[in-house]
Design a protein around this motif. Structure first.
Motif, PDB file in Angstrom:
ATOM      1  N   UNK A  48      56.684 103.387  40.229  1.00 20.90           N
ATOM      2  CA  UNK A  48      57.308 104.134  39.508  1.00 20.90           C
ATOM      3  C   UNK A  48      56.055 104.310  37.903  1.00 20.90           C
ATOM      4  N   UNK A  49      55.363 103.571  37.758  1.00 22.94           N
ATOM      5  CA  UNK A  49      54.254 104.379  37.520  1.00 22.94           C
ATOM      6  C   UNK A  49      53.498 105.400  37.870  1.00 22.94           C
ATOM      7  N   UNK A  50      53.470 106.062  39.407  1.00 20.04           N
ATOM      8  CA  UNK A  50      52.620 106.597  39.515  1.00 20.04           C
ATOM      9  C   UNK A  50      51.847 106.367  40.868  1.00 20.04           C
ATOM     10  N   UNK A  51      51.834 105.245  40.953  1.00 26.01           N
ATOM     11  CA  UNK A  51      50.823 105.513  42.268  1.00 26.01           C
ATOM     12  C   UNK A  51      51.581 105.407  42.840  1.00 26.01           C
ATOM     13  N   UNK A  52      50.964 106.032  44.117  1.00 20.80           N
ATOM     14  CA  UNK A  52      51.233 105.784  45.587  1.00 20.80           C
ATOM     15  C   UNK A  52      50.867 104.707  46.771  1.00 20.80           C
ATOM     16  N   UNK A  53      52.112 104.118  47.149  1.00 21.29           N
ATOM     17  CA  UNK A  53      51.210 102.733  47.253  1.00 21.29           C
ATOM     18  C   UNK A  53      51.444 103.047  48.447  1.00 21.29           C
ATOM     19  N   UNK A  54      50.303 102.131  49.495  1.00 15.87           N
ATOM     20  CA  UNK A  54      50.983 102.910  51.536  1.00 15.87           C
ATOM     21  C   UNK A  54      50.466 101.211  51.750  1.00 15.87           C
ATOM     22  N   UNK A  55      51.425 101.375  52.850  1.00 19.12           N
ATOM     23  CA  UNK A  55      51.426  99.507  54.077  1.00 19.12           C
ATOM     24  C   UNK A  55      50.550 100.160  55.053  1.00 19.12           C
ATOM     25  N   UNK A  56      49.598  98.870  55.171  1.00 12.07           N
ATOM     26  CA  UNK A  56      48.703  98.947  56.976  1.00 12.07           C
ATOM     27  C   UNK A  56      48.599  97.699  57.530  1.00 12.07           C
ATOM     28  N   UNK A  57      49.249  97.747  58.396  1.00 12.22           N
ATOM     29  CA  UNK A  57      49.409  96.478  59.366  1.00 12.22           C
ATOM     30  C   UNK A  57      47.912  95.572  59.515  1.00 12.22           C
ATOM     31  N   UNK A  58      47.052  96.494  59.556  1.00 12.46           N
ATOM     32  CA  UNK A  58      45.895  95.880  60.341  1.00 12.46           C
ATOM     33  C   UNK A  58      44.711  97.136  59.805  1.00 12.46           C
ATOM     34  N   UNK A  59      43.734  97.182  59.950  1.00 10.56           N
ATOM     35  CA  UNK A  59      42.422  97.183  59.802  1.00 10.56           C
ATOM     36  C   UNK A  59      41.983  98.698  59.959  1.00 10.56           C
ATOM     37  N   UNK A  60      42.605  99.301  61.494  1.00  6.56           N
ATOM     38  CA  UNK A  60      42.871 100.258  61.669  1.00  6.56           C
ATOM     39  C   UNK A  60      43.852 101.382  60.909  1.00  6.56           C
ATOM     40  N   UNK A  61      45.187 100.880  60.873  1.00  7.61           N
ATOM     41  CA  UNK A  61      46.024 101.331  59.573  1.00  7.61           C
ATOM     42  C   UNK A  61      45.267 101.583  58.560  1.00  7.61           C
ATOM     43  N   UNK A  62      44.876 100.540  57.840  1.00 10.34           N
ATOM     44  CA  UNK A  62      43.888 101.106  56.278  1.00 10.34           C
ATOM     45  C   UNK A  62      43.296 102.007  56.817  1.00 10.34           C
ATOM     46  N   UNK A  63      41.992 101.890  57.257  1.00 15.79           N
ATOM     47  CA  UNK A  63      41.281 102.480  57.484  1.00 15.79           C
ATOM     48  C   UNK A  63      41.665 104.473  57.643  1.00 15.79           C
ATOM     49  N   UNK A  64      42.868 104.244  58.554  1.00 10.41           N
ATOM     50  CA  UNK A  64      43.574 106.336  58.937  1.00 10.41           C
ATOM     51  C   UNK A  64      43.877 105.909  56.907  1.00 10.41           C
ATOM     52  N   UNK A  65      44.489 105.685  56.747  1.00  8.17           N
ATOM     53  CA  UNK A  65      45.315 106.044  55.868  1.00  8.17           C
ATOM     54  C   UNK A  65      44.197 106.459  54.731  1.00  8.17           C
ATOM     55  N   UNK A  66      43.040 105.908  54.453  1.00  8.23           N
ATOM     56  CA  UNK A  66      42.058 106.320  53.660  1.00  8.23           C
ATOM     57  C   UNK A  66      41.268 107.800  54.673  1.00  8.23           C
ATOM     58  N   UNK A  67      41.653 107.631  55.501  1.00  6.16           N
ATOM     59  CA  UNK A  67      41.058 109.213  55.998  1.00  6.16           C
ATOM     60  C   UNK A  67      42.495 110.433  55.858  1.00  6.16           C
ATOM     61  N   UNK A  68      43.372 110.429  55.981  1.00  7.65           N
ATOM     62  CA  UNK A  68      44.594 111.422  55.596  1.00  7.65           C
ATOM     63  C   UNK A  68      44.290 111.578  54.212  1.00  7.65           C
ATOM     64  N   UNK A  69      44.116 110.523  53.509  1.00  6.38           N
ATOM     65  CA  UNK A  69      43.913 110.708  52.328  1.00  6.38           C
ATOM     66  C   UNK A  69      42.776 111.982  52.038  1.00  6.38           C
TER      67      UNK A  69
END
Lengths: 457, 253
Positions: A76-97
């Motif tokens: 609601x504040x305007x932050x895009x929230x992403x979920x990462x199950x593990x390290x791989x998902x986290x890193x891929x989120x960063x790369x996609x961004x």
């Protein structure tokens, strides 16, 4: 099967340089005494610790609800929230961004979570130049190392060594080790990086469910410098970093810096709620084994940790073996109860790298019973396949002897007799680890039991 | 010895637990503990079938191999009102892992806390005219709360030291690090030999730099570790269990 170095073997490497061992021990002990002085100034210290522990207890038992509340408010504040199950998902989120926002240059402030996820390595393989902006982290990045301490990542390096590293990478004068001069050089170097950055990555010290905001604490203001200049801010947060209300923050901020370095508060305590106009803010919530740890009743409260590093500074083993001897992202006592949950085989010697002295538990600002959990991990590790058969059989034999008065009396007498009549050269062999640098106790003429029989019965 | 009795009541039903390695290697600490309790009118029994509480196995991760010793301990001590042991570490293990936590069954005390909290000893009538360093053993300190640990904010107290202060002529030194671990840690002393020895040497350096003649503690295990290092260095500094000093023994020859 992979063969991992034991903590003892890694510690022995470090101990070879006794002068450095003393220096490392004294440096960290100094931080511990600064913490003591800061804590002693607050008569309510123990109440604060109890409050901090109980608030986190609430967080851990309501994590599902609080995370959803946090996501809702942050979104609601305007932050895009992403979920990462593990390290791989986290890193891929960063790369996609990065790809979506055409990020070319990035700066990163300290985040042990990104170390845990191996983000630097991941991004470097994708061709990015990751610039750590925390001074300590930049030093070890130049030196091709990982942090040896979660709050003071370059604490294992001496001033002179840092001067040499700066000379090599920043062109400072050879042999120069004046801290002011070196810091100035780092500042000029980093400001250039800040100005060029399109994206800034930060960690998160506290996420506030009630407001959807989060707090980042630094001493150098590097997180602020990065996030204010770049168009994209990515905040990486472990799911356990939540607190329920903004009102709870004061409890933790008062404890965090005092426990970490003895400061009353970190120089910069920055509150982020929403992106500035025209900019983007992302928040990645990372699990990476945390819910599994939450499910382990004996170990769940290790997730209360606020990463102050006080248990490292107080630990007599950490101080004399350095962070690298642990071979885990988070070293020291807290690392020794977190890491076995991530990879039991790899970290199986860490819970034994302790005398169970309990100083870690007494210094912990959120009252994690660290030494009791070390004891409990030991029980788990020996059941799930101990790598040290000699220890297992000696303990089994000791258990048999000590479980029977007849065996005990017989073995006690035999051992004392044997020690008396055996030449020292046969006692102090390579197999006798006790006797390498210590003498065995002198054998008395009789045991207490034998004396008692004669004198009291 | 009746002139030593400061309390008129005679405490019945006290079982003396002498840890295995004290029984085998340090009988003088055990004898001093027994004599000290007897001086204060305590009716002490030493169960002859006792061995060990099981701590060495349990702390090494093998609780299951310590079970027989634990059961034997309860067979020997289960019927006493009080159990007293001259070791903080063993006392803590028995308290946490063997005794019931609901207020029933025997209560275990480390020797010093039994003297200060149950017998409420006010005078000792002994002297020990030497410079002494007191080593604060961790399990007694942080587990049994024999003193306020340096990490904790609150009112200072130290039960073993309060007893040493009643010994005439005894000069207690102030250490730089008053409650740092000595590095013994049970099987840690063997499986992490390098760190264990380094910690021991550092602890000793603190004591030696204050010119101590004797190092004492409420745990013989820490002292055994430090004694091993002292003897290897041919140091004239002696170790003595606190019971020996409180009992009026002189320095071992």
């Amino acid at each position: 099967m992979a063969v991992y170095k034991t903590h003892a073997a890694a510690a022995d490497e470090f101990l070879k340089d006794e002068e450095r061992t003393h220096w490392h021990d004294d440096t960290l002990w100094h931080v511990r005494t600064k913490r003591d002085t800061a804590a002693q100034k607050l008569p309510e210290w123990e109440v604060l610790r109890e409050n901090a522990s109980q608030i986190k207890e609430y967080v851990l038992s309501h994590l599902d609800e609080l995370l959803v509340q946090f996501e809702k408010n942050a979104t609601a504040n305007g932050i895009e929230v992403l979920w990462a199950k593990n390290a791989q998902e986290h890193n891929e989120h960063v790369y996609r961004i990065f790809q979506e926002n055409k990020v070319k240059n990035l700066v990163k402030s300290k985040s042990i979570l990104t170390e845990e996820c191996g983000l630097n390595h991941f991004l470097e393989e994708k061709g990015y130049d990751v610039v750590d902006t925390d001074l300590g982290e930049r030093i070890i990045q130049f030196n091709d190392q990982v942090p040896s301490h979660i709050v003071m990542p370059a604490i294992h390096l001496k001033k002179k060594e840092i001067g040499d590293i700066f000379h090599k990478h920043l062109g400072t004068d050879a042999g120069a080790d004046d801290p002011q001069y070196l810091t100035e050089a780092a500042r000029i170097h980093l400001r250039e990086k800040f100005i060029q950055a399109n994206a800034a990555i930060t960690g998160v010290n506290f996420g506030i469910a009630e407001t959807g905001g989060f707090v980042v604490c630094t001493n150098e203001g590097n997180a602020d410098m990065g996030t204010h200049l770049a168009d994209v801010h990515i905040a990486c947060m472990g799911i356990e970093k939540l607190i329920p209300r903004a009102a709870d923050l004061g409890v933790y901020l008062r404890l965090l810096a005092r426990s970490a370095t003895g400061q009353s508060i970190t120089n910069y305590t920055s509150h982020f709620h929403r992106p500035s106009a025209g900019k983007k803010m992302y928040l990645i919530l990372v699990d990476n084994g945390r819910t599994e740890q939450l499910g382990r009743e004996d170990f769940r409260n290790s997730l209360k940790c606020i990463r102050c590093g006080a248990c490292m500074n107080t630990c007599p083993i950490y101080r004399r073996s350095s962070g690298f001897s642990y071979g885990s992202t988070v070293p020291g006592p807290i690392g020794s109860i977190l890491s076995p949950g991530i990879d039991l085989k790899k970290h199986s010697t860490l819970p034994f790298a302790s005398t169970l002295c309990g100083s870690c538990s007494d210094v912990c600002p959120v009252k994690i019973n660290i030494h009791e959990q070390l004891y409990k991990w030991r029980q788990v590790i020996t059941k799930e396949g101990d790598a040290q058969p000699a220890k297992k059989w000696s303990m089994k034999l000791a258990g048999k002897v000590l479980g029977s008065p007849a065996w005990y009396n017989f073995m006690g007498k035999s051992a004392r007799t044997a020690l008396k009549i055996t030449p020292a050269s046969l006692i102090y062999t390579k197999l006798n680890a006790w006797g390498k640098k210590r003498d065995l106790p002198e054998v008395p003429k009789e045991s207490f039991k034998e004396w008692y029989k004669k004198n009291r019965k | 010895m009746s002139w030593f009795k400061t309390c008129n009541i005679t405490l019945m039903n006290v079982g003396l637990f002498i840890p295995c390695y004290v029984d085998q290697f340090y009988p003088s600490a055990a004898i001093a503990s027994l004599e000290l309790l007897e001086k204060f009118g305590v009716d002490v029994t030493y169960p002859m079938d006792q061995t060990c509480c099981g701590q060495p196995m349990a702390n090494s991760g093998y609780e299951q191999y310590g079970k027989d010793a634990g059961e034997l301990f309860m067979k020997n001590f289960g019927d006493f009102e009080y159990i007293v042991a001259p070791s903080g570490s063993c006392t803590l293990h028995v308290k946490e892992h063997l005794l019931s936590h609901d207020g029933t069954g025997p209560k275990i005390y480390e020797l010093c806390e039994f003297l200060t909290d149950v017998l409420k000893v006010e005078e000792l009538h002994v002297s020990f005219p030497h410079r002494v360093g007191f080593h604060s053993s961790c399990h007694g300190l942080r587990g049994l709360h024999l003193a306020k640990p340096s990490e904790i904010v609150g009112v200072d107290f130290n039960k073993p030291v309060s007893l040493l202060e009643k010994v005439s002529g005894l000069e207690l030194v102030t250490l730089d690090r008053k409650d740092e671990c000595c590095g013994f840690g049970g099987t840690f002393a063997v499986f992490e030999e390098g760190i264990s020895v380094q910690m021991g040497k550092d602890r000793l350096a603190d004591h030696l730099s204050k010119g101590v003649e004797v190092i004492t503690a409420a745990d013989m295990s820490c002292l055994m570790h430090m004694e091993g290092l002292l003897k290897r260095e041919k140091s004239p500094v002696k170790i003595m269990h606190i019971a020996e000093i409180l009992n009026g023994n002189s320095i071992h020859s």
